[in-house]
Write a protein that holds these residues in place. Structure first.
Motif, PDB file in Angstrom:
ATOM      1  N   SER A  17       0.776  -1.097  -0.017  1.00  0.00           N
ATOM      2  CA  SER A  17       0.031  -0.011  -0.149  1.00  0.00           C
ATOM      3  C   SER A  17       0.794   1.351   0.137  1.00  0.00           C
ATOM      4  CB  SER A  17      -0.880  -0.024   1.176  1.00  0.00           C
ATOM      5  OG  SER A  17      -1.930  -1.158   1.249  1.00  0.00           O
ATOM      6  N   MET A  18       1.957   1.238   0.134  1.00  0.00           N
ATOM      7  CA  MET A  18       2.938   2.574  -0.039  1.00  0.00           C
ATOM      8  C   MET A  18       3.013   3.050  -1.542  1.00  0.00           C
ATOM      9  SD  MET A  18       4.536   3.299   2.571  1.00  0.00           S
ATOM     10  CE  MET A  18       3.135   3.185   3.524  1.00  0.00           C
ATOM     11  N   GLY A  19       2.496   2.119  -2.674  1.00  0.00           N
ATOM     12  CA  GLY A  19       2.657   2.704  -4.065  1.00  0.00           C
ATOM     13  C   GLY A  19       3.575   2.196  -4.842  1.00  0.00           C
ATOM     14  N   LYS A  20       4.394   0.985  -4.735  1.00  0.00           N
ATOM     15  CA  LYS A  20       5.516   0.600  -5.409  1.00  0.00           C
ATOM     16  C   LYS A  20       4.935   0.534  -6.893  1.00  0.00           C
ATOM     17  CE  LYS A  20       6.122  -3.224  -3.557  1.00  0.00           C
ATOM     18  NZ  LYS A  20       5.066  -3.398  -2.377  1.00  0.00           N
ATOM     19  N   THR A  21       3.871  -0.394  -6.998  1.00  0.00           N
ATOM     20  CA  THR A  21       3.477  -0.490  -8.471  1.00  0.00           C
ATOM     21  C   THR A  21       2.905   0.806  -9.129  1.00  0.00           C
ATOM     22  OG1 THR A  21       2.693  -2.768  -7.840  1.00  0.00           O
ATOM     23  CG2 THR A  21       1.735  -2.063  -9.891  1.00  0.00           C
ATOM     24  N   SER A  22       2.593   1.456  -8.230  1.00  0.00           N
ATOM     25  CA  SER A  22       1.833   2.984  -8.717  1.00  0.00           C
ATOM     26  C   SER A  22       3.017   3.688  -9.511  1.00  0.00           C
ATOM     27  CB  SER A  22       1.267   3.750  -7.594  1.00  0.00           C
ATOM     28  OG  SER A  22      -0.141   3.111  -7.469  1.00  0.00           O
ATOM     29  N   LEU A  23       4.415   3.750  -8.807  1.00  0.00           N
ATOM     30  CA  LEU A  23       5.312   4.518  -8.990  1.00  0.00           C
ATOM     31  C   LEU A  23       6.157   3.933 -10.383  1.00  0.00           C
ATOM     32  CD1 LEU A  23       7.242   6.921  -8.497  1.00  0.00           C
ATOM     33  CD2 LEU A  23       8.174   5.639  -7.137  1.00  0.00           C
ATOM     34  N   ALA A  24       6.175   2.606 -10.217  1.00  0.00           N
ATOM     35  CA  ALA A  24       6.728   1.932 -11.474  1.00  0.00           C
ATOM     36  C   ALA A  24       5.827   2.167 -12.594  1.00  0.00           C
ATOM     37  CB  ALA A  24       6.859   0.369 -10.889  1.00  0.00           C
ATOM     38  N   THR A  25       4.591   2.050 -12.406  1.00  0.00           N
ATOM     39  CA  THR A  25       3.394   2.201 -13.663  1.00  0.00           C
ATOM     40  C   THR A  25       3.661   3.902 -14.062  1.00  0.00           C
ATOM     41  OG1 THR A  25       2.163   0.530 -12.591  1.00  0.00           O
ATOM     42  CG2 THR A  25       1.293   1.842 -14.378  1.00  0.00           C
ATOM     43  N   ASN A  26       3.862   4.530 -13.079  1.00  0.00           N
ATOM     44  CA  ASN A  26       3.831   5.981 -13.646  1.00  0.00           C
ATOM     45  C   ASN A  26       5.346   6.160 -14.497  1.00  0.00           C
ATOM     46  OD1 ASN A  26       2.407   7.678 -10.885  1.00  0.00           O
ATOM     47  ND2 ASN A  26       1.737   6.399 -12.183  1.00  0.00           N
ATOM     48  N   ILE A  27       6.359   5.821 -13.819  1.00  0.00           N
ATOM     49  CA  ILE A  27       7.523   5.814 -14.705  1.00  0.00           C
ATOM     50  C   ILE A  27       7.545   5.170 -15.906  1.00  0.00           C
ATOM     51  CG2 ILE A  27       9.958   5.148 -14.584  1.00  0.00           C
ATOM     52  CD1 ILE A  27       9.928   5.529 -11.566  1.00  0.00           C
ATOM     53  N   ALA A  28       6.944   3.964 -16.031  1.00  0.00           N
ATOM     54  CA  ALA A  28       6.789   3.230 -17.153  1.00  0.00           C
ATOM     55  C   ALA A  28       5.923   4.054 -18.288  1.00  0.00           C
ATOM     56  CB  ALA A  28       6.244   1.758 -17.023  1.00  0.00           C
ATOM     57  N   PHE A  29       5.021   4.507 -17.845  1.00  0.00           N
ATOM     58  CA  PHE A  29       3.921   5.148 -18.666  1.00  0.00           C
ATOM     59  C   PHE A  29       4.798   6.377 -19.266  1.00  0.00           C
ATOM     60  CE2 PHE A  29       0.422   8.634 -18.632  1.00  0.00           C
ATOM     61  CZ  PHE A  29       0.205   8.373 -19.816  1.00  0.00           C
ATOM     62  N   ASN A  30       5.332   7.309 -18.294  1.00  0.00           N
ATOM     63  CA  ASN A  30       6.322   8.399 -18.769  1.00  0.00           C
ATOM     64  C   ASN A  30       7.283   8.463 -19.532  1.00  0.00           C
ATOM     65  OD1 ASN A  30       4.356   9.889 -16.871  1.00  0.00           O
ATOM     66  ND2 ASN A  30       6.173   9.930 -15.199  1.00  0.00           N
ATOM     67  N   VAL A  31       7.951   7.090 -19.761  1.00  0.00           N
ATOM     68  CA  VAL A  31       8.784   6.817 -20.595  1.00  0.00           C
ATOM     69  C   VAL A  31       8.226   6.407 -21.809  1.00  0.00           C
ATOM     70  CG1 VAL A  31      10.867   5.229 -21.110  1.00  0.00           C
ATOM     71  CG2 VAL A  31      10.523   6.002 -18.826  1.00  0.00           C
ATOM     72  N   ALA A  32       7.294   5.785 -21.983  1.00  0.00           N
ATOM     73  CA  ALA A  32       6.526   5.412 -23.122  1.00  0.00           C
ATOM     74  C   ALA A  32       6.132   6.430 -23.817  1.00  0.00           C
ATOM     75  CB  ALA A  32       5.730   4.093 -23.101  1.00  0.00           C
ATOM     76  N   LYS A  33       5.288   7.076 -23.076  1.00  0.00           N
ATOM     77  CA  LYS A  33       4.603   8.592 -23.625  1.00  0.00           C
ATOM     78  C   LYS A  33       5.510   9.437 -24.264  1.00  0.00           C
ATOM     79  CE  LYS A  33       2.734  11.245 -20.619  1.00  0.00           C
ATOM     80  NZ  LYS A  33       2.105  11.983 -19.396  1.00  0.00           N
ATOM     81  N   ALA A  34       6.945   9.589 -23.822  1.00  0.00           N
ATOM     82  CA  ALA A  34       7.749  10.682 -24.348  1.00  0.00           C
ATOM     83  C   ALA A  34       8.614   9.857 -25.472  1.00  0.00           C
ATOM     84  CB  ALA A  34       8.631  10.852 -23.039  1.00  0.00           C
ATOM     85  N   TYR A  35       8.369   8.633 -25.871  1.00  0.00           N
ATOM     86  CA  TYR A  35       9.102   8.058 -26.972  1.00  0.00           C
ATOM     87  C   TYR A  35       9.033   8.852 -28.231  1.00  0.00           C
ATOM     88  CZ  TYR A  35      10.501   4.312 -30.232  1.00  0.00           C
ATOM     89  OH  TYR A  35      11.173   3.715 -31.178  1.00  0.00           O
ATOM     90  N   ARG A  36      10.588   9.005 -28.717  1.00  0.00           N
ATOM     91  CA  ARG A  36      10.559   9.582 -29.975  1.00  0.00           C
ATOM     92  C   ARG A  36      11.850   9.051 -30.591  1.00  0.00           C
ATOM     93  NH1 ARG A  36      13.364  13.836 -32.035  1.00  0.00           N
ATOM     94  NH2 ARG A  36      14.157  14.503 -29.831  1.00  0.00           N
TER      95      ARG A  36
END
Length: 510
Positions: free
Chosen positions: A236-255
């Motif tokens: 419940s600390m948010g491990k998966t949330s933080l990992a998902t956020n980072i993964a999403f940010n990296v994929a979203k910025a892909y160029r």
């Protein structure tokens, strides 16, 4: 296989090459083209600009003749320093070279340059040299696989041999060499300078991929290639949330574009592989869409949305359908399968970041590890570090923390709280902990009749509400410390925390 037919006769006055030092039978079998190597080296020594056109394709190890390997390496080193590489400037480096002496000494360099026909065909010669090098490696690899398969050994299982063969084939496909072995310090220094140059050119002070979280990027310098990052925390600390956020940010910025080393690839962001061993791909996608559409994840699960929220949800899904984020939700994967699937993804779709949620749900490959959990976790962390190095990508692995955190007054996690911590702590380049004080303070709520305690509790809750900490407990290449982030539980979203001096006083979303 006999020697490949050459495009033109061998250079005049060129004696037998040092490759002839190998057994004659071997030289007959292995495909090579000495004349193509001579032509390419001659073109480079005549016109150093040729090197820029072929450097992304051919490396020193692709040359068949060891002397040609050394000539190419020295010439490349001088060109990368913006110095002239010519027969005259290379001569001092080869005065004592026994191999070159057999070919006529430094005068051979002059003959190479003098007999080069045209720089125009250099790329074709380079392609031929590369293709022949790959053929030689394939022959050697095939012999090795056949020899190992023929040797029946209880300890050497066929499955392990297949995994090893696939790993070598992947390396061969990506780099043109199956076994790296020792490399000169000169090459290592050149690679280090290229990494520093890429960070300098980027201008933002990041040597790696941006997480999309500004303060975390400043502390880590981005996500570095070949690094293993452990992201740990209590439930419940948010491990998966933080990992998902980072993964999403990296994929979203892909160029995609041309990288500083001349190869094609991600110049911003990257393609992300996500091994979700705990949640299904659909649940993970729902989390990402919750963050992107700002619709609470529990409402998405229940289907309890207004028309406007559902429209936002669908629009977010359309906008993200081409996002290079690939999810594998196969449970209880062995580490060898994770490596094989990651290799396959990199070969077919590209891969710049790998996320594993979470480490304790992976299995070791060897049977003996089943009896000893610490040994198994050690094999898994070593395997994850090997994947990071082999694929040259950052790997983020989530990890659970032991319950001893709950028994302390200060519940901020530390390295000793990692489950089976020895190997995890040792193999990781970065160890980060997610900590939300709000989670624990909520559970300390006093009774309604305790007015003073209630007032103090409310004041504390105001301070910690919507805030999270990422504690960096270990960083091999940088400082340790703590980074404050904003956290919106409704959307399972971490963001950049606005500082008081930045004005506004609110949280800034990613």
């Amino acid at each position: 296989m006999t020697e490949i037919a050459t495009l033109r006769p061998a250079l005049p006055l060129a004696p037998a090459t040092t490759a002839a030092a190998a057994p004659a039978a071997e030289a007959e079998v292995l495909p090579h083209n000495i004349e193509a190597e001579q032509q390419l080296l001659g073109a480079i020594l005549t016109n150093n600009d040729v090197y820029d056109r072929i450097s992304s394709l051919v490396k020193a190890e692709h040359f068949f003749d060891p002397v040609h390997q050394r000539i190419f390496q020295k010439a490349a080193a001088r060109i990368l320093k913006n110095a002239l590489a010519s027969p005259v400037t290379l001569k001092p480096f080869f005065e004592e070279d026994e191999g070159l002496r057999e070919l006529g000494g430094p005068a051979y360099l002059v003959r190479l340059a003098g007999a080069a026909i045209s720089a125009f065909a250099a790329r074709d010669y380079a392609q031929m040299i590369y293709d022949l090098a790959v053929r030689r490696e394939l022959i050697a690899l095939g012999r090795d696989i056949a020899a190992k398969a023929a040797k029946v050994d209880v300890a050497n299982e066929p499955k392990e041999q297949i995994t090893e063969a696939e790993q070598k084939l992947y390396k061969l496909g990506e780099q043109g060499v199956a076994e790296r072995g020792f490399q000169s310090f000169l090459k290592a220094v050149t690679d280090a300078v290229n990494v520093a140059n890429a960070a300098y050119q980027r201008g933002g002070g990041l040597a790696g991929i941006s997480t999309g979280l500004v303060d975390l990027d400043k502390k880590l310098g981005g996500l570095h290639e070949s690094d293993l990052l452990i992201l740990a925390g209590r439930p419940s600390m948010g491990k998966t949330s933080l990992a998902t956020n980072i993964a999403f940010n990296v994929a979203k910025a892909y160029r995609r574009g041309r990288k500083p080393d001349g190869s094609e690839g991600a110049v911003e962001g990257g393609a992300v592989g996500f091994f979700s061993l705990e949640m299904s791909a659909e649940q993970l996608a729902a989390r990402i869409l919750s963050e992107a559409s700002e619709v609470p994840s529990e409402q998405i699960r229940r289907g309890d949305m207004t028309e406007g929220e559902f429209r936002r949800f669908v629009e977010a899904a359309k906008a993200l359908e081409n996002c290079p984020l690939y999810i594998d939700d196969t449970p209880a994967l062995p580490i060898s399968q994770v490596a094989a699937r990651a290799r396959r993804l990199k070969r077919t779709q590209g891969l710049d970041l790998l996320v594993i949620d979470y480490l304790q749900l992976l299995k070791g490959s060897s049977k003996g590890s089943e009896q000893n959990r610490v040994q198994e976790v050690s094999e898994i962390t070593q395997g994850l570090k090997a994947i990071a190095k082999e694929l040259n990508i950052p790997v983020i692995a989530l990890s659970q923390l032991s319950r001893q955190v709950e028994s302390r007054e200060d519940k901020r996690p530390q390295l000793s709280d990692l489950r089976e911590s020895g190997s995890i702590e040792q193999d990781a380049d970065v160890v980060m902990f997610v900590y939300r004080d709000e989670y624990y303070k909520e559970r300390e709520k006093p009774g309604d009749h305790e007015l003073e305690k209630m007032a103090a509790w409310q004041a504390t809750m105001e301070q910690v509400h919507g805030k999270a900490e990422v504690i960096i407990g270990k960083q091999r290449h940088g400082p340790i410390g703590s980074v404050e982030l904003s956290f919106e539980g409704r959307f399972t979203r971490f963001g950049n925390l606005a500082k008081p001096w930045q004005g506004g006083g609110g949280d800034v979303g990613v």
